[in-house]
Design a protein around this motif. Structure first.
Motif, mmCIF file in Angstrom:
data_model
loop_
_atom_site.group_PDB
_atom_site.id
_atom_site.type_symbol
_atom_site.label_atom_id
_atom_site.label_comp_id
_atom_site.label_asym_id
_atom_site.label_seq_id
_atom_site.Cartn_x
_atom_site.Cartn_y
_atom_site.Cartn_z
ATOM 1 N N LYS A 293 0.689 8.693 -13.374
ATOM 2 C CA LYS A 293 0.820 8.022 -14.675
ATOM 3 C C LYS A 293 1.188 6.554 -14.513
ATOM 4 C CE LYS A 293 1.954 10.002 -18.355
ATOM 5 N NZ LYS A 293 2.539 10.660 -19.490
ATOM 6 N N LYS A 294 1.822 6.189 -13.389
ATOM 7 C CA LYS A 294 2.147 4.789 -13.143
ATOM 8 C C LYS A 294 0.972 4.039 -12.532
ATOM 9 C CE LYS A 294 7.056 5.472 -12.762
ATOM 10 N NZ LYS A 294 8.258 5.338 -11.965
ATOM 11 N N LYS A 295 0.106 4.752 -11.813
ATOM 12 C CA LYS A 295 -1.052 4.100 -11.187
ATOM 13 C C LYS A 295 -2.171 3.854 -12.188
ATOM 14 C CE LYS A 295 -0.698 6.379 -6.753
ATOM 15 N NZ LYS A 295 -1.445 7.199 -5.816
ATOM 16 N N TYR A 296 -2.426 4.830 -13.050
ATOM 17 C CA TYR A 296 -3.591 4.772 -13.928
ATOM 18 C C TYR A 296 -3.154 4.824 -15.392
ATOM 19 C CZ TYR A 296 -5.338 6.554 -9.498
ATOM 20 O OH TYR A 296 -5.588 6.735 -8.171
ATOM 21 N N SER A 297 -3.953 4.212 -16.255
ATOM 22 C CA SER A 297 -3.642 4.263 -17.684
ATOM 23 C C SER A 297 -4.187 5.540 -18.331
ATOM 24 C CB SER A 297 -4.232 3.040 -18.383
ATOM 25 O OG SER A 297 -5.636 3.020 -18.215
ATOM 26 N N GLU A 298 -5.214 6.140 -17.732
ATOM 27 C CA GLU A 298 -5.814 7.372 -18.244
ATOM 28 C C GLU A 298 -5.975 8.349 -17.094
ATOM 29 O OE1 GLU A 298 -9.673 6.184 -19.578
ATOM 30 O OE2 GLU A 298 -8.866 5.422 -21.444
ATOM 31 N N PRO A 299 -6.115 9.656 -17.400
ATOM 32 C CA PRO A 299 -6.356 10.611 -16.311
ATOM 33 C C PRO A 299 -7.706 10.345 -15.647
ATOM 34 C CG PRO A 299 -6.413 11.701 -18.456
ATOM 35 C CD PRO A 299 -5.988 10.302 -18.688
ATOM 36 N N GLN A 300 -7.741 10.486 -14.320
ATOM 37 C CA GLN A 300 -8.953 10.195 -13.565
ATOM 38 C C GLN A 300 -9.832 11.429 -13.369
ATOM 39 O OE1 GLN A 300 -9.631 6.897 -12.456
ATOM 40 N NE2 GLN A 300 -8.020 6.645 -13.978
ATOM 41 N N VAL B 132 0.835 -1.202 0.000
ATOM 42 C CA VAL B 132 0.000 0.000 0.000
ATOM 43 C C VAL B 132 0.868 1.250 0.000
ATOM 44 C CG1 VAL B 132 -1.644 1.323 1.393
ATOM 45 C CG2 VAL B 132 -1.993 -1.105 1.066
ATOM 46 N N ILE B 133 1.938 1.252 0.788
ATOM 47 C CA ILE B 133 2.839 2.409 0.844
ATOM 48 C C ILE B 133 3.517 2.628 -0.508
ATOM 49 C CG2 ILE B 133 5.025 3.227 1.831
ATOM 50 C CD1 ILE B 133 2.814 3.639 3.744
ATOM 51 N N HIS B 134 4.013 1.565 -1.129
ATOM 52 C CA HIS B 134 4.688 1.703 -2.419
ATOM 53 C C HIS B 134 3.710 2.139 -3.514
ATOM 54 C CE1 HIS B 134 8.449 0.393 -0.905
ATOM 55 N NE2 HIS B 134 8.040 -0.823 -0.606
ATOM 56 N N TYR B 135 2.482 1.653 -3.462
ATOM 57 C CA TYR B 135 1.475 2.052 -4.452
ATOM 58 C C TYR B 135 1.131 3.536 -4.296
ATOM 59 C CZ TYR B 135 -2.858 2.191 -7.103
ATOM 60 O OH TYR B 135 -3.837 2.523 -7.993
ATOM 61 N N ALA B 136 1.022 4.000 -3.056
ATOM 62 C CA ALA B 136 0.678 5.402 -2.820
ATOM 63 C C ALA B 136 1.811 6.329 -3.233
ATOM 64 C CB ALA B 136 0.342 5.617 -1.349
ATOM 65 N N ALA B 137 3.050 5.848 -3.179
ATOM 66 C CA ALA B 137 4.193 6.691 -3.528
ATOM 67 C C ALA B 137 4.373 6.829 -5.039
ATOM 68 C CB ALA B 137 5.465 6.121 -2.910
ATOM 69 N N GLN B 138 3.706 6.010 -5.823
ATOM 70 C CA GLN B 138 3.842 6.095 -7.277
ATOM 71 C C GLN B 138 3.145 7.338 -7.813
ATOM 72 O OE1 GLN B 138 2.078 2.561 -8.770
ATOM 73 N NE2 GLN B 138 3.926 1.332 -8.510
ATOM 74 N N GLY B 139 3.585 7.777 -8.958
ATOM 75 C CA GLY B 139 2.947 8.915 -9.607
ATOM 76 C C GLY B 139 1.652 8.496 -10.281
#
Length: 136
Positions: free
Chosen positions: A80-87, A71-78
């Motif tokens: 563009k790395k989390k999502y394929s399109e803008p939310q 969870v910590i590593h996922y939250a630290a990502q930008g």
């Protein structure tokens, strides 16, 4: 107008007890006891508190919690790395920031780099000497 000036009759103890019981029931109905606490992974700053010397906590080895680390590593990502399109609409601005045509730094028609010729070297030295004299 006469009704406003009239004083209220003192409440009897039975009535006050009923009001207090109803108030306590409302508070207990809305109360929720939390026993498990976690660090907010979306908050960037995590403050470490040093432990006391000679404490038994220092001698205890705790296993790393894999779920919490993920969870910590996922939250630290930008984004563009989390999502394929803008939310959101705000994320659409600057989402695709790569240039459409790659720039060629060697193309002299587009890139005008600073070059020194004889006259520019002379004037650069002239302004340097003049600045040095004016600072004295």
């Amino acid at each position: 107008m006469a009704a406003r000036g009239r004083e209220k009759a003192p409440a009897d103890p039975v009535h006050q007890n009923q009001i207090m019981c109803e108030l306590i029931r409302k508070e207990l109905r809305a109360q929720k006891l939390y026993t498990e606490y976690n660090v907010n992974p979306h908050h960037p700053a995590v403050h470490n508190i040093t432990r006391k010397p000679m404490s038994w906590h220092d001698n205890v080895e705790e296993p790393a919690d894999a779920k919490f680390l993920n969870v910590i590593h996922y939250a630290a990502q930008g984004p563009k790395k989390k999502y394929s399109e803008p939310q959101t609409e705000s994320q659409e601005i600057g989402w695709d920031c790569e240039p459409l045509i790659p720039s060629e730094r060697g193309d002299k028609r587009i890139n005008f780099f600073r070059t020194y010729q004889d006259i520019t070297k002379y004037m650069a030295e002239f302004w340097r000497i003049k600045a040095k004299q004016s600072s004295k």
